[in-house]
Design an enzyme around this catalytic site. Structure first.
Site, PDB file in Angstrom:
ATOM      1  N   GLN A 261      97.321  94.016 -27.874  1.00  0.00           N
ATOM      2  CA  GLN A 261      96.907  94.433 -26.523  1.00  0.00           C
ATOM      3  C   GLN A 261      95.693  93.654 -26.028  1.00  0.00           C
ATOM      4  OE1 GLN A 261      98.313  96.590 -24.356  1.00  0.00           O
ATOM      5  NE2 GLN A 261      99.972  97.115 -25.755  1.00  0.00           N
TER       6      GLN A 261
ATOM      7  N   SER B 187     101.505  88.999 -30.055  1.00  0.00           N
ATOM      8  CA  SER B 187     102.885  89.102 -29.586  1.00  0.00           C
ATOM      9  C   SER B 187     102.981  88.453 -28.216  1.00  0.00           C
ATOM     10  CB  SER B 187     103.289  90.569 -29.504  1.00  0.00           C
ATOM     11  OG  SER B 187     104.606  90.671 -29.025  1.00  0.00           O
TER      12      SER B 187
ATOM     13  N   HIS C  22     105.373  88.920 -25.794  1.00  0.00           N
ATOM     14  CA  HIS C  22     105.912  89.675 -24.649  1.00  0.00           C
ATOM     15  C   HIS C  22     104.899  90.593 -23.971  1.00  0.00           C
ATOM     16  CE1 HIS C  22     106.812  93.862 -26.148  1.00  0.00           C
ATOM     17  NE2 HIS C  22     106.770  93.277 -27.330  1.00  0.00           N
TER      18      HIS C  22
ATOM     19  N   THR D 194     114.951  79.118 -39.462  1.00  0.00           N
ATOM     20  CA  THR D 194     114.918  78.093 -38.410  1.00  0.00           C
ATOM     21  C   THR D 194     114.095  78.607 -37.237  1.00  0.00           C
ATOM     22  OG1 THR D 194     117.073  77.317 -39.113  1.00  0.00           O
ATOM     23  CG2 THR D 194     116.366  76.685 -36.888  1.00  0.00           C
TER      24      THR D 194
ATOM     25  N   CYS E  12     106.948 103.939 -28.130  1.00  0.00           N
ATOM     26  CA  CYS E  12     107.551 104.254 -29.428  1.00  0.00           C
ATOM     27  C   CYS E  12     107.512 105.747 -29.701  1.00  0.00           C
ATOM     28  CB  CYS E  12     106.809 103.525 -30.540  1.00  0.00           C
ATOM     29  SG  CYS E  12     106.293 101.894 -30.063  1.00  0.00           S
TER      30      CYS E  12
HETATM   31  C1  LIG Z   1     103.440  96.112 -28.639  1.00  0.00           C
HETATM   32  C2  LIG Z   1     102.517  96.294 -29.777  1.00  0.00           C
HETATM   33  C3  LIG Z   1     102.897  95.958 -31.085  1.00  0.00           C
HETATM   34  C4  LIG Z   1     104.287  95.501 -31.435  1.00  0.00           C
HETATM   35  O1  LIG Z   1     104.545  94.193 -31.013  1.00  0.00           O
HETATM   36  P1  LIG Z   1     106.083  93.720 -30.906  1.00  0.00           P
HETATM   37  O2  LIG Z   1     105.988  92.263 -30.570  1.00  0.00           O
HETATM   38  O3  LIG Z   1     106.689  94.534 -29.818  1.00  0.00           O
HETATM   39  O4  LIG Z   1     106.704  93.953 -32.237  1.00  0.00           O
HETATM   40  C5  LIG Z   1     101.972  96.106 -32.097  1.00  0.00           C
HETATM   41  N1  LIG Z   1     100.731  96.553 -31.836  1.00  0.00           N
HETATM   42  C6  LIG Z   1     100.321  96.874 -30.602  1.00  0.00           C
HETATM   43  C7  LIG Z   1      98.931  97.337 -30.382  1.00  0.00           C
HETATM   44  C8  LIG Z   1     101.207  96.762 -29.532  1.00  0.00           C
HETATM   45  O5  LIG Z   1     100.795  97.109 -28.309  1.00  0.00           O
END
Ligand SMILES: *Cc1c(COP(=O)(O)O)cnc(C)c1O
Length: 394
Positions: A181, A201, A203, A239, A327
Site C-alpha cells: 500500500q 505489487s 496492481h 519463465t 479479502c
Molecule cells: C493487496 C495487498 C497484498 C496482496 O498483494 P497481491 O499482489 O494482490 O497478492 C498484500 N499486502 C497488502 C498490504 C495489500 O494491500
C-alpha cells in the site's frame, strides 16, 4: 448512471501508458528471456529496464529486485524462506509481527506457527500505531525476523518504519515490510528506512495484476521459494512474465515521476471527502492516524449501519467502495484491523473504506457527498437499535 470507483486500495485500473508499453511484448518481442537469439534478448533487455525502474522507486539496486507473482507471493517467500533458513542454521525460531497485517502475512505466520515457530503479534493503539517500546521488549535472543507493514490497507495508518528498521538493525534482526500500500503513495528509501526485505505489487500502482517483486538487501541470504530453472538469479524459477514485468516497470516509472503531485492530489481529495462526510453525518468515527496515513484512504465506521448493506446500496448508485478489506468481505466477521484498534461491534459492523486515486475527480467526491448521507439515513431507519435510541430521545 454516474460511475465512481473509490476502491483504489483493492486494485487500480491499468494506466493507458502502461498498457501501451506492454502490448509489443505479447506479439512482437515474445521471446523467452532465457533464449540467446534476438527476440529473447529483446525480452531480457526490457526486463532489465523494468528492474531498474522498480529498484529506483524504492532506492534499491536492480540486483536486489526479484520479480514474483504479486504481493502475496512476496510476503510468503520472505517469511517462509527466511524463517526456515535461519531456524535450520540454529539462529532461532521467533518472529515478530502486528495484529493488523494483511492476511498474506497473518496467515503465513499462522502456517509457520503450525511448523513450530513462535510469533509475537504486537498490539496497536487507537490510531493503528505499534509501540516501539513494545517492539523492543518483544525481541528475544531467538528472534530472527520482524515483519511490520509500511501502510495498512484498511485504515491507512503508516508505521514509523525507519525507527523499526533501526531497532531491528541494532538488535541484529532482519526487518521485512509489506509495502504494497505504501509503494507509489509514500517516498520509500530502503537504505534510509533500514529495510532488509520489502514486498511490492504492481496492481496497486496502476500496473497489471499477478506481478510483484521482493526486494532483498544485498548480502541477505534468501533461499528460493519456487524451485526450477535459473531465472531471477536462481531465486525464483519459471519463465518470466515479460509483458507484466514491463507493465510493472512502466507503472513504477510513472509513480516515481509524479509522486509528489500524486500525494498532493490524493490528500486534497481525501480531506474533502472526509470533512464532507463528517459534517453531514452524525455518529461516525474516522479511523486511522490523522496525518501519518495513506494519502488516499478514508476509513469510517457508522453506528447503526450494516456494512454489506451500505456497500450494496452504494453499488446501486454506481459507487464502488469496500467494507473492511476485500479479502474479509464475504464473511460477516468484523475486520481484525478494526478490532485491533479497539472499536466495539456497534462500530465495526458499519465500516466503510473509500480510497481515492489518480483518476478520481472532484465531481466524483461531490457525487459521494451528495448520495452517502441519504444511504446512511435509510439504513439507520431500518435499524431497530437506531429506532429505539431515537425513540428514547424524543
Ligand atoms: C493487496 C495487498 C497484498 C496482496 O498483494 P497481491 O499482489 O494482490 O497478492 C498484500 N499486502 C497488502 C498490504 C495489500 O494491500
Amino acid at each position: 448512471m454516474k460511475k465512481v470507483y473509490l476502491d483504489y486500495s483493492a486494485t487500480t485500473p491499468v494506466k493507458p501508458e502502461v498498457v501501451e508499453a506492454m502490448l509489443p511484448y505479447f506479439t512482437e518481442y515474445y521471446g523467452n528471456a532465457s533464449s540467446i537469439y534476438e527476440v529473447g534478448r529483446e525480452a531480457k533487455a526490457a526486463m532489465n529496464v523494468a528492474r531498474e525502474e522498480v529498484a529506483r522507486l524504492i532506492g534499491a539496486k536492480p540486483s536486489e529486485i526479484f520479480f514474483t507473482a504479486g504481493g502475496t507471493e512476496s510476503d510468503n517467500w520472505a517469511l517462509k524462506s527466511i524463517a526456515q533458513d535461519l531456524k535450520a542454521k540454529g539462529r532461532g525460531n521467533h518472529l515478530i509481527t502486528t495484529k493488523i497485517e494483511h492476511h498474506a502475512i497473518l496467515h503465513t505466520c499462522e502456517a509457520l506457527e503450525k511448523q513450530g515457530f513462535e510469533v509475537t503479534y504486537l498490539e496497536v493503539d487507537h490510531q493503528g500505531m505499534i509501540s516501539l517500546e513494545a517492539l523492543e521488549e518483544a525481541i528475544r535472543p531467538e528472534t530472527i525476523l520482524i515483519t511490520v507493514m509500511y501502510v495498512n490497507n484498511e485504515i491507512g495508518t503508516m508505521q514509523p518504519v525507519k525507527a523499526i528498521g533501526e531497532i531491528a538493525r541494532a538488535r541484529g534482526v532482519l526487518f521485512h515490510t509489506d509495502a504494497v500500500q505504501a509503494l507509489g503513495n509514500v517516498a520509500i528509501d530502503v537504505d534510509h528506512d533500514r529495510i532488509d526485505l520489502l514486498s511490492m505489487s504492481a496492481h496497486k500502482i496502476y500496473g497489471p495484476k499477478g506481478i510483484g517483486a521482493l526486494y532483498v538487501r544485498q548480502g541477505t541470504r534468501i533461499t528460493p521459494f519456487i524451485h526450477g530453472g535459473a531465472q531471477e538469479n536462481k531465486r525464483r524459477a519459471g519463465t518470466e512474465n515479460i509483458p507484466a514485468i514491463v507493465g510493472f516497470g512502466e507503472a513504477a516509472r510513472l509513480a516515481g515521476l509524479h509522486l509528489q503531485a500524486h500525494i498532493e492530489k490524493l490528500t486534497a481529495l481525501r480531506e474533502k471527502l472526509k470533512d464532507g462526510i463528517l459534517s453531514a453525518v452524525p455518529e461516525v468515527v474516522y479511523n486511522g492516524h490523522p496525518t501519518e496515513r495513506h494519502p488516499g484512504n478514508v476509513n469510517l465506521c457508522f453506528k447503526y449501519v450494516e456494512g454489506e448493506a451500505m456497500i450494496l446500496l452504494l453499488d446501486h448508485l454506481g459507487i464502488a467502495a469496500s467494507s473492511g478489506s476485500a479479502c474479509t468481505s464475504g464473511s460477516l466477521d468484523p475486520s481484525h484491523v478494526l478490532m485491533a484498534i479497539g472499536l466495539s461491534h456497534e462500530y465495526t459492523n458499519g465500516s466503510l473504506r473509500l480510497s481515492v486515486g489518480d483518476f478520481t475527480s472532484e465531481e466524483d467526491v461531490d457525487y459521494v457527498l451528495e448520495k452517502l448521507p441519504a444511504v446512511i439515513l435509510r439504513l439507520r431507519e431500518m435499524s431497530p437499535l437506531y429506532e429505539a435510541v431515537q425513540g428514547g430521545r424524543a
